[in-house]
Design an enzyme around this catalytic site. Structure first.
Site, PDB file in Angstrom:
ATOM      1  N   GLN A  75      -5.226  -9.132   5.393  1.00 21.59           N
ATOM      2  CA  GLN A  75      -5.306  -7.818   6.012  1.00 21.59           C
ATOM      3  C   GLN A  75      -6.639  -7.609   6.722  1.00 21.59           C
ATOM      4  OE1 GLN A  75      -3.796  -4.259   4.143  1.00 21.59           O
ATOM      5  NE2 GLN A  75      -2.698  -5.453   2.600  1.00 21.59           N
TER       6      GLN A  75
ATOM      7  N   HIS B  73      -8.859   3.439  -2.192  1.00 20.10           N
ATOM      8  CA  HIS B  73      -7.482   3.009  -1.954  1.00 20.10           C
ATOM      9  C   HIS B  73      -6.958   2.290  -3.202  1.00 20.10           C
ATOM     10  CE1 HIS B  73      -3.899   1.582  -0.196  1.00 20.10           C
ATOM     11  NE2 HIS B  73      -4.367   0.639   0.598  1.00 20.10           N
TER      12      HIS B  73
ATOM     13  N   CYS C 284       0.087   2.111   6.528  1.00 19.96           N
ATOM     14  CA  CYS C 284       0.277   0.705   6.898  1.00 19.96           C
ATOM     15  C   CYS C 284       0.397  -0.116   5.627  1.00 19.96           C
ATOM     16  CB  CYS C 284      -0.873   0.210   7.770  1.00 19.96           C
ATOM     17  SG  CYS C 284      -2.500   0.295   6.989  1.00 19.96           S
TER      18      CYS C 284
ATOM     19  N   CYS D 188       0.811  -1.219   0.000  1.00 18.42           N
ATOM     20  CA  CYS D 188       0.000   0.000   0.000  1.00 18.42           C
ATOM     21  C   CYS D 188       0.845   1.271   0.000  1.00 18.42           C
ATOM     22  CB  CYS D 188      -0.936   0.009   1.201  1.00 18.42           C
ATOM     23  SG  CYS D 188      -2.072  -1.394   1.238  1.00 18.42           S
TER      24      CYS D 188
ATOM     25  N   SER E 202     -11.485   0.403   3.408  1.00 18.88           N
ATOM     26  CA  SER E 202     -11.198   1.220   2.225  1.00 18.88           C
ATOM     27  C   SER E 202     -11.844   0.590   0.999  1.00 18.88           C
ATOM     28  CB  SER E 202      -9.690   1.337   2.020  1.00 18.88           C
ATOM     29  OG  SER E 202      -9.098   0.055   1.868  1.00 18.88           O
TER      30      SER E 202
END
Length: 398
Positions: A157, A354, A384, A97, A253
Site C-alpha cells: 500500500q 487507523h 480505500c 481497511c 496513517s
C-alpha cells in the site's frame, strides 16, 4: 429532513474508544483486543437501556489481522466478555481497511431484507498486540495466477500511495501540508469537546483512558519535511522511475489500537422500543479498482453511491475519507469539485490513527456526531482498501 419510513435502516447510537498509539507504551497496548471491544459494546448497549441485549440478532465485527489474540471471532468473544446473552451470535469480517464499514453494510442489508431487526456492527484492531501483516505468517497471498496476471507484481500500500502521488502529480510539500491540517483539525476538535460524546473511557491496567493520544500537536510542514521516505528500494526505483518517493511516516496513517461500534436497527423496531434514531443508512456501494494503484477506489465508489442514491455531491455537507496516506484524499479532491473544508473536518487517520478493522465504524461515529453538532443532513464515508477496493456509505441525519 426526509420523511421517516418503518422500513428505514437506522443508526441509534455510535461509540468509539480513544485512539491509542499502536506500539509498546501506547495507552491501550495492555488491553486485550477482546476486552477493548467488550468495553465498547457494553457501553453502547448501556446507552440504550430500552433494548434487551438478548434481542440482538447478530454482532458483525470487522477485524483484519485475524490471528493470535484476534483469531477466535473477536466479536463473539467480546460479546461474551461483556457478560451478554450467549445465544446471540457473531461473525468476523475482513474487507481490509473497510472491514467494519462493511459490517454496517451487512447489518443494513440484513435489516432491510427482513432477516434481522437489530444488529451491533463494529470493529477492533490492537496493532500493538497483533502486528499488522502477521496473519500472512510470511506466506504468499497471491498465488501463481495473480502473479502472472499482474507481473512483474503487485506492490504494498505504501508503494501504491507513491504511485497515486505520481499519477496526480502531488508534491511532498502538499502531502506534508495536508498532514499538518489533519493534526490541527483533530486537536481543535478535541479541545472544543467535539469528541466527548463519541469517545468512551476505557479501563486499562494504568487507569481509565478517555482521550485520543495520536494527535501530534505542534506538528509543522518543516518538521515533517525532515522525515525520510520509507518505501523506496533500488528495485522499486528502477521499476517506477516516475515516483519521487515522498510518502513518510508523517504523511501516512498511524498504527493504532482501537475499537468502535454502532447500534443499527429497523425504524419500526426503534419505534417499538421508544428509541430515537439519529440517522438512516441511505445508500451503500462497494467497488473494485486497479489493484496496483490500490488506493483509488474511493473515486469510482463516490460516483456509484451517489448515482444509486440520486443525491448530488454538492448536497453532501460532511465527507469522511480515510486518510490511509495523504495522497488518497488529495487525489480524490483533485477529481471532484468539493470544498476541502467539507472533507475530514475533524481530522482523519493521519492524526486519529487507523486501527484497521475498527476504522470504518470509527469514521462513521465521528461523522454522525459532526452532522448533529453542525445541523447537517448528509454524510458520505469513503474507504480505500487493500487489493484495490472501496466502500462508500451515505447516511442521512434524522
Amino acid at each position: 429532513m426526509t420523511e421517516n419510513s418503518p422500513t428505514d435502516v437506522v443508526i441509534v447510537d455510535a461509540v468509539r474508544t480513544p485512539s491509542g498509539r499502536g506500539r509498546t507504551g501506547g495507552a491501550l497496548a495492555e488491553v486485550h483486543p477482546v476486552d477493548l471491544l467488550a468495553q465498547t459494546i457494553e457501553t453502547l448497549l448501556q446507552r440504550s437501556p430500552a433494548l434487551d441485549p438478548g434481542t440482538v440478532d447478530d454482532v458483525m465485527v470487522g477485524c483484519v489481522s485475524q490471528v493470535g489474540e484476534q483469531s477466535a471471532t473477536p466479536g463473539r468473544m467480546a460479546w461474551l466478555g461483556a457478560g451478554l446473552p450467549a445465544h446471540v451470535p457473531a461473525t468476523t469480517i475482513d474487507r481490509k481497511c473497510g472491514s467494519s464499514q462493511q459490517a454496517v453494510h451487512f447489518a443494513a442489508q440484513a435489516i432491510a431484507s427482513g432477516q434481522a431487526d437489530v444488529v451491533v456492527a463494529g470493529g477492533v484492531e490492537s496493532m500493538s498486540r497483533v502486528v499488522m501483516g502477521s496473519a500472512r505468517m510470511g506466506a504468499d497471498p497471491y498465488g501463481v495466477r495473480v502473479a502472472e496476471r499482474f507481473a512483474p507484481g503487485l506492490v504494498s500500500q505504501g508503494v501504491a500511495a507513491e504511485l497515486v502521488a505520481a499519477r496526480w502529480k502531488l508534491s511532498r510539500a502538499e502531502l506534508d501540508d495536508y498532514s499538518v491540517r489533519s493534526h490541527e483539525l483533530a486537536a481543535a476538535a478535541q479541545d472544543s469537546g467535539a469528541f466527548d460524546r463519541e469517545v468512551i473511557a476505557v479501563d486499562t491496567p494504568g487507569g481509565p483512558v478517555a482521550r485520543d493520544e495520536t494527535i501530534r500537536r505542534g506538528t509543522t510542514s518543516a518538521k515533517l519535511g525532515e522525515l525520510r521516505a520509507v518505501f523506496e528500494t533500488p528495485e522499486l526505483a528502477a521499476r517506477f522511475p516516475e515516483i519521487d518517493w515522498s510518502v513518510t511516516a508523517g504523511n501516512s496513517s498511524q498504527i493504532t489500537d482501537g475499537a468502535s461500534a454502532l447500534l443499527v436497527m429497523s425504524r419500526a423496531h426503534a419505534d417499538r422500543l421508544g428509541l430515537t434514531p439519529r440517522a438512516r443508512v441511505h445508500s451503500m456501494a462497494v467497488v473494485g479498482d486497479d489493484p496496483l494503484l490500490m488506493l483509488t477506489g474511493p473515486i469510482p465508489a463516490t460516483h456509484k453511491v451517489l448515482d444509486r442514491a440520486g443525491v448530488a455531491l454538492a448536497d453532501i455537507e460532511h465527507i469522511e475519507l480515510n486518510e490511509a496516506f495523504a495522497p488518497v484524499p488529495l487525489a480524490w479532491l483533485a477529481e471532484f469539485d468539493v470544498d476541502p473544508a467539507r472533507v475530514n473536518p475533524r481530522g482523519g487517520a493521519i492524526a486519529l490513527g487507523h486501527p484497521l478493522g475498527a476504522s470504518g465504524t470509527r469514521l462513521m461515529t465521528t461523522m454522525l456526531h459532526a452532522l448533529e453538532d453542525n445541523d447537517q443532513r448528509f454524510g458520505l464515508q469513503l474507504m480505500c482498501e487493500a487489493g484495490g477496493m472501496a466502500n462508500a456509505t451515505l447516511i442521512e441525519r434524522l
